[in-house]
Design a protein around this motif. Structure first.
Motif, PDB file in Angstrom:
ATOM      1  N   ASN A 214       0.785  -1.229   0.000  1.00 33.03           N
ATOM      2  CA  ASN A 214       0.000   0.000   0.000  1.00 33.03           C
ATOM      3  C   ASN A 214       0.822   1.287   0.000  1.00 33.03           C
ATOM      4  OD1 ASN A 214      -2.513  -1.400   0.195  1.00 33.03           O
ATOM      5  ND2 ASN A 214      -1.977  -1.855   2.303  1.00 33.03           N
ATOM      6  N   LYS A 215       2.089   1.200   0.403  1.00 35.71           N
ATOM      7  CA  LYS A 215       2.908   2.410   0.476  1.00 35.71           C
ATOM      8  C   LYS A 215       4.380   2.035   0.478  1.00 35.71           C
ATOM      9  CE  LYS A 215       1.927   2.370   5.383  1.00 35.71           C
ATOM     10  NZ  LYS A 215       1.271   3.048   6.464  1.00 35.71           N
ATOM     11  N   PRO A 216       5.243   2.967   0.101  1.00 39.48           N
ATOM     12  CA  PRO A 216       6.679   2.660   0.131  1.00 39.48           C
ATOM     13  C   PRO A 216       7.153   2.545   1.582  1.00 39.48           C
ATOM     14  CG  PRO A 216       6.309   4.945  -0.551  1.00 39.48           C
ATOM     15  CD  PRO A 216       4.967   4.304  -0.404  1.00 39.48           C
ATOM     16  N   MET A 217       7.915   1.493   1.867  1.00 33.43           N
ATOM     17  CA  MET A 217       8.421   1.258   3.219  1.00 33.43           C
ATOM     18  C   MET A 217       9.806   0.632   3.131  1.00 33.43           C
ATOM     19  SD  MET A 217       6.073   2.085   5.459  1.00 33.43           S
ATOM     20  CE  MET A 217       6.176   1.176   6.967  1.00 33.43           C
ATOM     21  N   ILE A 218      10.626   0.933   4.124  1.00 36.36           N
ATOM     22  CA  ILE A 218      11.928   0.289   4.271  1.00 36.36           C
ATOM     23  C   ILE A 218      12.045  -0.227   5.702  1.00 36.36           C
ATOM     24  CG2 ILE A 218      13.086   1.667   2.495  1.00 36.36           C
ATOM     25  CD1 ILE A 218      14.335   3.333   4.800  1.00 36.36           C
ATOM     26  N   ALA A 219      12.948  -1.161   5.889  1.00 33.35           N
ATOM     27  CA  ALA A 219      13.246  -1.696   7.216  1.00 33.35           C
ATOM     28  C   ALA A 219      14.635  -1.228   7.610  1.00 33.35           C
ATOM     29  CB  ALA A 219      13.192  -3.216   7.195  1.00 33.35           C
ATOM     30  N   MET A 220      14.785  -0.886   8.888  1.00 32.85           N
ATOM     31  CA  MET A 220      16.086  -0.481   9.402  1.00 32.85           C
ATOM     32  C   MET A 220      16.288  -1.136  10.760  1.00 32.85           C
ATOM     33  SD  MET A 220      16.278   3.538   8.276  1.00 32.85           S
ATOM     34  CE  MET A 220      18.076   3.608   8.263  1.00 32.85           C
ATOM     35  N   GLY A 221      17.544  -1.306  11.136  1.00 36.14           N
ATOM     36  CA  GLY A 221      17.838  -1.911  12.423  1.00 36.14           C
ATOM     37  C   GLY A 221      19.004  -1.229  13.112  1.00 36.14           C
ATOM     38  N   LEU A 222      19.005  -1.333  14.420  1.00 33.38           N
ATOM     39  CA  LEU A 222      20.066  -0.791  15.262  1.00 33.38           C
ATOM     40  C   LEU A 222      20.452  -1.870  16.252  1.00 33.38           C
ATOM     41  CD1 LEU A 222      21.702   1.723  16.366  1.00 33.38           C
ATOM     42  CD2 LEU A 222      19.783   2.025  17.949  1.00 33.38           C
ATOM     43  N   ILE A 223      21.704  -2.318  16.205  1.00 34.31           N
ATOM     44  CA  ILE A 223      22.174  -3.323  17.152  1.00 34.31           C
ATOM     45  C   ILE A 223      22.576  -2.601  18.426  1.00 34.31           C
ATOM     46  CG2 ILE A 223      23.910  -5.083  17.616  1.00 34.31           C
ATOM     47  CD1 ILE A 223      23.964  -5.576  14.566  1.00 34.31           C
ATOM     48  N   THR A 224      21.993  -3.033  19.541  1.00 31.43           N
ATOM     49  CA  THR A 224      22.264  -2.389  20.819  1.00 31.43           C
ATOM     50  C   THR A 224      22.989  -3.353  21.749  1.00 31.43           C
ATOM     51  OG1 THR A 224      20.179  -3.067  21.816  1.00 31.43           O
ATOM     52  CG2 THR A 224      20.183  -0.987  20.604  1.00 31.43           C
ATOM     53  N   LYS A 225      23.660  -2.779  22.701  1.00 30.71           N
ATOM     54  CA  LYS A 225      24.366  -3.573  23.706  1.00 30.71           C
ATOM     55  C   LYS A 225      23.924  -3.138  25.102  1.00 30.71           C
ATOM     56  CE  LYS A 225      27.813  -5.287  20.920  1.00 30.71           C
ATOM     57  NZ  LYS A 225      27.033  -5.612  19.775  1.00 30.71           N
ATOM     58  N   GLY A 226      22.764  -2.494  25.197  1.00 32.48           N
ATOM     59  CA  GLY A 226      22.283  -2.052  26.487  1.00 32.48           C
ATOM     60  C   GLY A 226      22.633  -0.611  26.826  1.00 32.48           C
ATOM     61  N   LYS A 227      23.544   0.004  26.058  1.00 27.86           N
ATOM     62  CA  LYS A 227      23.859   1.424  26.267  1.00 27.86           C
ATOM     63  C   LYS A 227      23.894   2.070  24.882  1.00 27.86           C
ATOM     64  CE  LYS A 227      26.407   1.147  30.507  1.00 27.86           C
ATOM     65  NZ  LYS A 227      25.658   1.708  31.543  1.00 27.86           N
ATOM     66  N   VAL A 228      23.040   3.055  24.695  1.00 20.64           N
ATOM     67  CA  VAL A 228      22.905   3.674  23.389  1.00 20.64           C
ATOM     68  C   VAL A 228      22.955   5.186  23.547  1.00 20.64           C
ATOM     69  CG1 VAL A 228      21.416   3.938  21.389  1.00 20.64           C
ATOM     70  CG2 VAL A 228      21.516   1.750  22.551  1.00 20.64           C
ATOM     71  N   ASP A 229      23.727   5.849  22.702  1.00 21.38           N
ATOM     72  CA  ASP A 229      23.755   7.309  22.664  1.00 21.38           C
ATOM     73  C   ASP A 229      23.427   7.731  21.242  1.00 21.38           C
ATOM     74  OD1 ASP A 229      24.130  10.020  22.975  1.00 21.38           O
ATOM     75  OD2 ASP A 229      26.303   9.902  23.048  1.00 21.38           O
ATOM     76  N   LEU A 230      22.180   8.180  21.038  1.00 19.71           N
ATOM     77  CA  LEU A 230      21.733   8.553  19.695  1.00 19.71           C
ATOM     78  C   LEU A 230      21.820  10.045  19.438  1.00 19.71           C
ATOM     79  CD1 LEU A 230      18.585   6.281  19.486  1.00 19.71           C
ATOM     80  CD2 LEU A 230      20.869   5.806  18.671  1.00 19.71           C
ATOM     81  N   GLY A 231      22.084  10.817  20.471  1.00 18.39           N
ATOM     82  CA  GLY A 231      22.036  12.259  20.298  1.00 18.39           C
ATOM     83  C   GLY A 231      23.369  12.806  19.983  1.00 18.39           C
TER      84      GLY A 231
END
Length: 143
Positions: free
Chosen positions: A126-143
């Motif tokens: 029904n619409k364009p979509m992509i899949a993405m992933g982020l492997i985490t180890k329990g501590k993540v800093d995205l900012g």
């Protein structure tokens, strides 16, 4: 940016996140079985849902009030939500959002669990979509 409170939303308050989505004409909904996170500036100004799947978590419902966009709030809420997660965090999004998520460390080079792979196939009808992933180890800093 004002000092916002980013925290998990207690289950009895879940209808508040759905009310936030509706107020902004979003079709997003909080998923049962997930863990909801919100940012508040008095009232909810951003929210998301993390739902357990085989091998990690499925990130859905990421939405920031338009008045608060462009300030890194999505990254802050996602960072708080996935900080204690081990495994992979997956999301399905419109291709236009790839850059936003790539800046947070998500990549399209990810292997989806079968349940999300099947969902992606259905969504793409029904619409364009992509899949993405982020492997985490329990501590993540995205900012």
């Amino acid at each position: 940016m004002p000092e916002l409170h980013i925290e998990p939303l207690a289950e009895p308050l879940w209808p508040l996140l759905n009310k936030f989505y509706r107020r902004h004409d979003s079709s997003m909904k909080a998923l049962k079985g997930g863990r909801l996170w919100v940012a508040r500036d008095g009232e909810i100004v951003a929210g998301l849902c993390l739902t357990p799947v085989v091998g990690g978590q499925w990130l859905t419902g990421v939405f920031v009030d338009p008045a608060y966009r462009g300030q890194g709030l999505a990254a802050r809420v996602i960072g708080a939500a996935v900080a204690g997660v081990e495994g992979t965090v997956w999301l399905l999004c419109h291709p236009d959002l790839e850059g936003l998520y790539r800046r947070m460390g998500f990549t399209q080079d990810t292997l989806l669990p079968q349940s999300l792979s099947e969902r992606l196939v259905r969504y793409k009808r029904n619409k364009p979509m992509i899949a993405m992933g982020l492997i985490t180890k329990g501590k993540v800093d995205l900012g």
